[in-house]
Motif scaffolding. Structure first.
Motif, PDB file in Angstrom:
ATOM      1  N   VAL A 277      14.228  44.593  86.746  1.00  0.00           N
ATOM      2  CA  VAL A 277      15.369  44.107  87.526  1.00  0.00           C
ATOM      3  C   VAL A 277      15.346  44.727  88.913  1.00  0.00           C
ATOM      4  CG1 VAL A 277      17.880  44.081  87.706  1.00  0.00           C
ATOM      5  CG2 VAL A 277      16.789  43.683  85.483  1.00  0.00           C
TER       6      VAL A 277
ATOM      7  N   ALA B 137      15.659  39.000  86.047  1.00  0.00           N
ATOM      8  CA  ALA B 137      17.087  38.865  86.321  1.00  0.00           C
ATOM      9  C   ALA B 137      17.820  38.827  84.993  1.00  0.00           C
ATOM     10  CB  ALA B 137      17.358  37.584  87.116  1.00  0.00           C
ATOM     11  N   ALA B 138      18.564  39.872  84.696  1.00  0.00           N
ATOM     12  CA  ALA B 138      19.275  39.935  83.419  1.00  0.00           C
ATOM     13  C   ALA B 138      20.433  40.910  83.537  1.00  0.00           C
ATOM     14  CB  ALA B 138      18.328  40.366  82.305  1.00  0.00           C
ATOM     15  N   SER B 139      21.452  40.668  82.746  1.00  0.00           N
ATOM     16  CA  SER B 139      22.599  41.572  82.716  1.00  0.00           C
ATOM     17  C   SER B 139      22.261  42.802  81.889  1.00  0.00           C
ATOM     18  CB  SER B 139      23.801  40.851  82.086  1.00  0.00           C
ATOM     19  OG  SER B 139      23.551  40.599  80.706  1.00  0.00           O
ATOM     20  N   THR B 140      23.126  43.793  81.968  1.00  0.00           N
ATOM     21  CA  THR B 140      22.924  45.015  81.192  1.00  0.00           C
ATOM     22  C   THR B 140      22.868  44.713  79.701  1.00  0.00           C
ATOM     23  OG1 THR B 140      24.020  46.364  82.868  1.00  0.00           O
ATOM     24  CG2 THR B 140      23.853  47.292  80.651  1.00  0.00           C
ATOM     25  N   ASP B 141      23.782  43.866  79.230  1.00  0.00           N
ATOM     26  CA  ASP B 141      23.791  43.508  77.815  1.00  0.00           C
ATOM     27  C   ASP B 141      22.521  42.770  77.422  1.00  0.00           C
ATOM     28  OD1 ASP B 141      26.236  44.686  77.480  1.00  0.00           O
ATOM     29  OD2 ASP B 141      27.385  42.824  77.569  1.00  0.00           O
ATOM     30  N   SER B 142      22.053  41.897  78.298  1.00  0.00           N
ATOM     31  CA  SER B 142      20.826  41.152  78.013  1.00  0.00           C
ATOM     32  C   SER B 142      19.621  42.072  77.944  1.00  0.00           C
ATOM     33  CB  SER B 142      20.598  40.083  79.088  1.00  0.00           C
ATOM     34  OG  SER B 142      21.606  39.100  79.040  1.00  0.00           O
TER      35      SER B 142
ATOM     36  N   ASP C 154      15.840  33.299  84.045  1.00  0.00           N
ATOM     37  CA  ASP C 154      15.982  33.290  85.505  1.00  0.00           C
ATOM     38  C   ASP C 154      14.788  33.914  86.222  1.00  0.00           C
ATOM     39  OD1 ASP C 154      18.483  32.152  85.270  1.00  0.00           O
ATOM     40  OD2 ASP C 154      19.474  34.092  85.078  1.00  0.00           O
TER      41      ASP C 154
END
Length: 210
Positions: free
Chosen positions: A146, A152-157, A202
């Motif tokens: 990231v 591209a990913a969220s913390t949870d992902s 993404d």
């Protein structure tokens, strides 16, 4: 002057390697002190004198395993330029190391864990901590992806992706122990990496696995 202890009459490194192989093949609970004595070629008294206890010997054996068989996957994870390539290379390195001819098949961290008596709880927790550290290494590599702009990913992902590939890694070990060939493990890895397109939708097209 205090009397010196009797000098070792065996190669400690060779003995430790033999203990590692036995623990790797039979697990912690399946390796008795008699078995270890025979595999290491030394008396049980010498094992206690040199290593302290069966648990202490096992912990040293795990450290040796991490420094040998465990090294290629860690290097692969760290050195590949993108997160996707790093995960792919790590899984392939795992498959290589758990199917080496002449060595026990599978991963010692997964297959040597005790499952029974209460007194072995510290050993179970020790191995669980090591496996949790593996998960954190994978997650940190995704965080780096990231930061580097290739993921591209969220913390949870990131946590979910790391847990998924940690599970795949450990599953490869069980499959290898059950007789899966290196080629069969490669098929599993190919399918696991195909999931990357769903897990990280993404990511730019050039970063997706071929």
């Amino acid at each position: 002057m205090a009397a010196r202890g009797r000098p070792l009459t065996f190669d400690r490194d060779v003995a430790l390697r033999s203990a590692m192989d036995l623990f790797w093949e039979r697990g912690y609970e399946g390796s008795s002190m008699k078995d270890l004595s025979e595999a290491m070629g030394i008396a049980s008294a010498s094992i206690y004198a040199s290593f302290g206890s069966k648990e202490a010997l096992f912990r040293e054996a795990v450290a040796l395993n991490a420094a040998t068989q465990g090294q290629p996957p860690r290097v692969a994870l760290a050195e590949q330029p993108t997160a996707c390539e790093a995960i792919h290379a790590m899984l392939r390195a795992v498959a290589d190391t758990i199917t080496i001819p002449g060595s026990p098949r599978g991963c010692m961290l997964v297959l040597a864990a005790p499952t029974g008596t209460i007194e072995n709880h510290p050993v179970r927790e020790f191995l669980a901590d090591v496996r949790r550290a593996q998960f954190e290494e994978i997650r940190e590599r995704l965080v780096r992806g990231v930061r580097d702009g290739d993921l591209a990913a969220s913390t949870d992902s990131l946590t979910a992706i790391a847990r998924y590939y940690t599970t795949v890694m450990h599953g490869l070990s069980v499959q290898a122990r059950d007789g899966a060939s290196r080629a069969e493990l490669e098929t599993v890895i190919t399918l696991a990496m195909a999931a990357w397109k769903v897990l990280a939708p993404d990511v730019p097209e050039r970063q997706q696995p071929i």
